[in-house]
Design a protein around this motif. Structure first.
Motif, PDB file in Angstrom:
ATOM      1  N   THR A  65       0.837  -1.210   0.000  1.00  0.00           N
ATOM      2  CA  THR A  65       0.000   0.000   0.000  1.00  0.00           C
ATOM      3  C   THR A  65       0.860   1.244   0.000  1.00  0.00           C
ATOM      4  O   THR A  65       0.600   2.215  -0.724  1.00  0.00           O
ATOM      5  CB  THR A  65      -0.933  -0.010   1.227  1.00  0.00           C
ATOM      6  N   GLU A  66       1.844   1.232   0.879  1.00  0.00           N
ATOM      7  CA  GLU A  66       2.735   2.386   0.948  1.00  0.00           C
ATOM      8  C   GLU A  66       3.404   2.610  -0.397  1.00  0.00           C
ATOM      9  O   GLU A  66       3.556   3.752  -0.848  1.00  0.00           O
ATOM     10  CB  GLU A  66       3.768   2.162   2.038  1.00  0.00           C
TER      11      GLU A  66
ATOM     12  N   GLU B 183       0.672   3.827  -2.783  1.00  0.00           N
ATOM     13  CA  GLU B 183       0.291   5.212  -2.473  1.00  0.00           C
ATOM     14  C   GLU B 183       1.336   6.165  -3.001  1.00  0.00           C
ATOM     15  O   GLU B 183       1.013   7.212  -3.571  1.00  0.00           O
ATOM     16  CB  GLU B 183       0.152   5.357  -0.959  1.00  0.00           C
ATOM     17  N   SER B 184       2.590   5.757  -2.776  1.00  0.00           N
ATOM     18  CA  SER B 184       3.659   6.608  -3.275  1.00  0.00           C
ATOM     19  C   SER B 184       3.586   6.710  -4.792  1.00  0.00           C
ATOM     20  O   SER B 184       3.718   7.803  -5.358  1.00  0.00           O
ATOM     21  CB  SER B 184       4.995   6.038  -2.836  1.00  0.00           C
TER      22      SER B 184
ATOM     23  N   ARG C 244       0.846   6.187  -6.544  1.00  0.00           N
ATOM     24  CA  ARG C 244      -0.381   6.898  -6.928  1.00  0.00           C
ATOM     25  C   ARG C 244      -0.185   8.406  -6.862  1.00  0.00           C
ATOM     26  O   ARG C 244      -0.617   9.149  -7.756  1.00  0.00           O
ATOM     27  CB  ARG C 244      -1.518   6.482  -5.994  1.00  0.00           C
TER      28      ARG C 244
END
Length: 591
Positions: free
Chosen positions: A530-531, A534-535, A537
């Motif tokens: 996710t991290e 997210e980065s 994204r």
């Protein structure tokens, strides 16, 4: 006999009683106690020639062997004096003083021949003592040497060639020392000074000739040359004035002739430094017990009218020594097994390995203490004895194992025996409980150490002895009612289900732990992903925003340009519309 212990004086070894040679048991007992190698010096010669005095000098004493002071022969038989060897450590010097040869009182020289032969057989250094010079008379007096082949046999079945070449005799004959007493001549030959040894060699030269006279002249010389390859000669002045000779035992060296004192010292020094240890064929060193055996064998042969035989003596000694060697070897084996063996052994191989190690040591002891073991008879006897002992130890091992296992089983199974007596297993399910208890106690028995080679056999025998009890409990169990059996079955099922449930619960708990662990691992992976996403994204959105801004700018520019075109077009359309509206108005006006 230890070096610090020795005889205070001589003792008769072989008595000469009325022409019969008799061994003194006390002297043999003394010999049997001497374990050290022996240097044996024997002296023979005509009576009243001072033999005993020389032997006392070798013993380091003035008194000891009886000297006597008359014309009668004083020493009878063979006397022995054992003293610590002054030059060879751990050796004993054995001095043998013989009765004088040619004693007119005996009237028979056959006894002298046996004394002479025994001195040869028993000694490692043979001293012949005579008076004056070596002349034909001295050689005639040494006729005992020429009789040796008639008195001694080297082998039990000698052939003619043995007597001729004397090789068999030379192999065991002692070193020869000729001591000339009251020697008054100058040692010269052909005007040149010569040594005592050269004087002896010259005296032993043979005459060239074949006459009987020549043969008689040569015979004693030839025998000495052949029988005694190693020869030595010493000359002695008269020790003191004739009138003082009867007091020799009380005179000190400073009261004796100085030349004689020096000559006696040289003689003793030679004997101490050069006399070899008494040995048998094969290099076997003679100690006290072995010399004892030789004395017994030789004198017994003479007493029986036989000739002393070296081969038979050695074989007789070998019988004694080898029998003793077998006993020593077995004693060593017993000692080793006694120290190292703990019965019962866990395995038979453990016992056999220990036996082999002890057997090897026993054989080494035997080989060290034995000799001339013809056809290995005594070694075979030892092997048979050790094999028997091995079998005995195997039997002892089995019995020790059986006894221990029986005692263990009795001790371990006492609770079971008491429970049976109390009827604890006479109930539904009693047979199962009985079997469980049996297995439990069996496992306890199996865990006990050092049960030995009979552990399994004794256990099976014990379990077999309990089969009748087991059958009775089973029969009692089988007579229970169906309900009781059902209850028992249900109870067993319940126990099984409970155990299964417990097992399932444990499995589920383990699975839950595994799932939780997997979930934690998954969440960690998701978090990381996710991290990362997210980065990515944010980066993507920023890129998309930048692209959007560019597109908006482009669209704004396009709209601006379009608006201008549309405004221009609208203006044109308005202008055209105005024109069109003005035209009808003009028409109306015209009308």
């Amino acid at each position: 006999m230890a070096s610090e212990i020795h005889m205070p004086g001589p003792i008769c070894l072989i008595e000469n009683t009325r022409g019969q040679l008799v061994i003194n048991a006390a002297a043999l007992k003394t010999l049997s106690a001497i374990t050290e190698p022996l240097v044996v010096v024997a002296i023979v010669g005509l009576y009243r020639t001072g033999k005993s005095y020389l032997m006392n000098r070798l013993a380091g004493k003035n008194k000891g062997f009886s000297l006597g002071s008359t014309v009668q022969s004083h020493t009878k038989g063979i006397w022995m004096w054992c003293v610590p060897h002054p030059k060879k450590s751990n050796h004993t010097l054995v001095l043998l003083d013989t009765e004088g040869l040619g004693d007119v009182e005996k009237g028979d020289n056959q006894n002298d021949s046996w004394i002479f032969a025994l001195a040869i057989l028993l000694s490692s250094t043979f001293v012949y003592n005579s008076m004056g010079t070596i002349n034909q008379q001295a050689m005639d007096q040494l006729h005992y040497v020429t009789e040796l082949t008639d008195r001694i046999r080297a082998n039990s079945s000698p052939d003619a060639s043995e007597v001729e070449d004397s090789a068999a005799f030379v192999s065991f004959f002692p070193d020869f020392v000729w001591t000339l007493r009251d020697f008054s001549l100058d040692l010269e030959a052909d005007g040149q000074s010569i040594s005592a040894d050269e004087y002896l060699e010259n005296s032993l030269k043979l005459k060239q000739g074949t006459s009987q006279k020549d043969k008689n002249f040569n015979l004693p010389r030839l025998c000495i040359r052949k029988f005694f390859p190693k020869k030595k000669c010493f000359i002695f002045d008269r020790p003191t004035h004739r009138k003082k000779l009867g007091q020799l035992e009380t005179l000190h060296d400073d009261e004796l002739d100085s030349e004689f004192v020096q000559q006696a010292a040289a003689f003793c020094s030679y004997i101490f430094n050069n006399s070899k240890t008494k040995t048998l064929s094969g290099g076997i060193e003679v100690n006290g017990p072995r010399l004892e055996s030789l004395v017994l064998t030789y004198v017994d042969a003479i007493s029986c009218g036989d000739l002393p035989c070296m081969e038979n003596a050695v074989l007789a000694l070998a019988q004694i020594e080898n029998s003793a060697a077998v006993k020593k070897a077995i004693a060593h084996y017993d000692q080793q097994m006694g120290q190292k063996l703990q019965l019962p052994t866990d395995t038979l191989q453990e016992l056999l390995d220990l036996h082999r190690a002890s057997e090897k040591g026993a054989i080494e002891v035997f080989m060290k203490n034995s000799f001339k073991d013809v056809d290995n008879l005594f070694q075979k006897e030892l092997a048979a004895e050790l094999e028997k002992k091995r079998d005995d130890f195997c039997k002892q091992n089995m019995k020790a194992s059986s006894d221990r296992c029986s005692a263990l089983l009795e001790d371990i199974f006492i609770p079971l025996e008491e429970s049976i007596k109390q009827g604890i297993y006479s109930k539904p399910g009693g047979y199962r409980l009985f079997i469980q208890k049996m297995q439990e106690l069996k496992n306890k028995y199996l865990q006990e150490p050092r049960k030995g080679v009979q552990a399994e056999e004794i256990l099976q025998a014990y379990l077999k002895s309990k089969e009748s009890i087991s059958d009775a409990i089973l029969q009692t169990d089988q007579t229970l009612t169906e309900k009781e059996k059902e209850i028992e079955v249900q109870r067993v099922k319940a126990e099984s289900a409970e155990a299964a449930a417990k097992m399932l619960e444990e499995i589920q708990a383990k699975n839950q732990q595994l799932m939780e662990q997997k979930e934690k691992s998954y969440q960690e992976h998701v978090k990381q992903l996710t991290e990362k996403m997210e980065s990515e994204r944010i980066q993507s959105m920023a890129e998309q925003q930048r692209i959007l801004d560019l597109k908006l700018q482009e669209q704004a520019q396009l709209l601006k340009e379009g608006f201008k075109n549309e405004s221009r077009q609208l203006h044109n359309e308005i202008q055209n519309l105005k024109k069109n509206m003005e035209r009808p108005r003009k028409l109306c006006t015209i009308s």
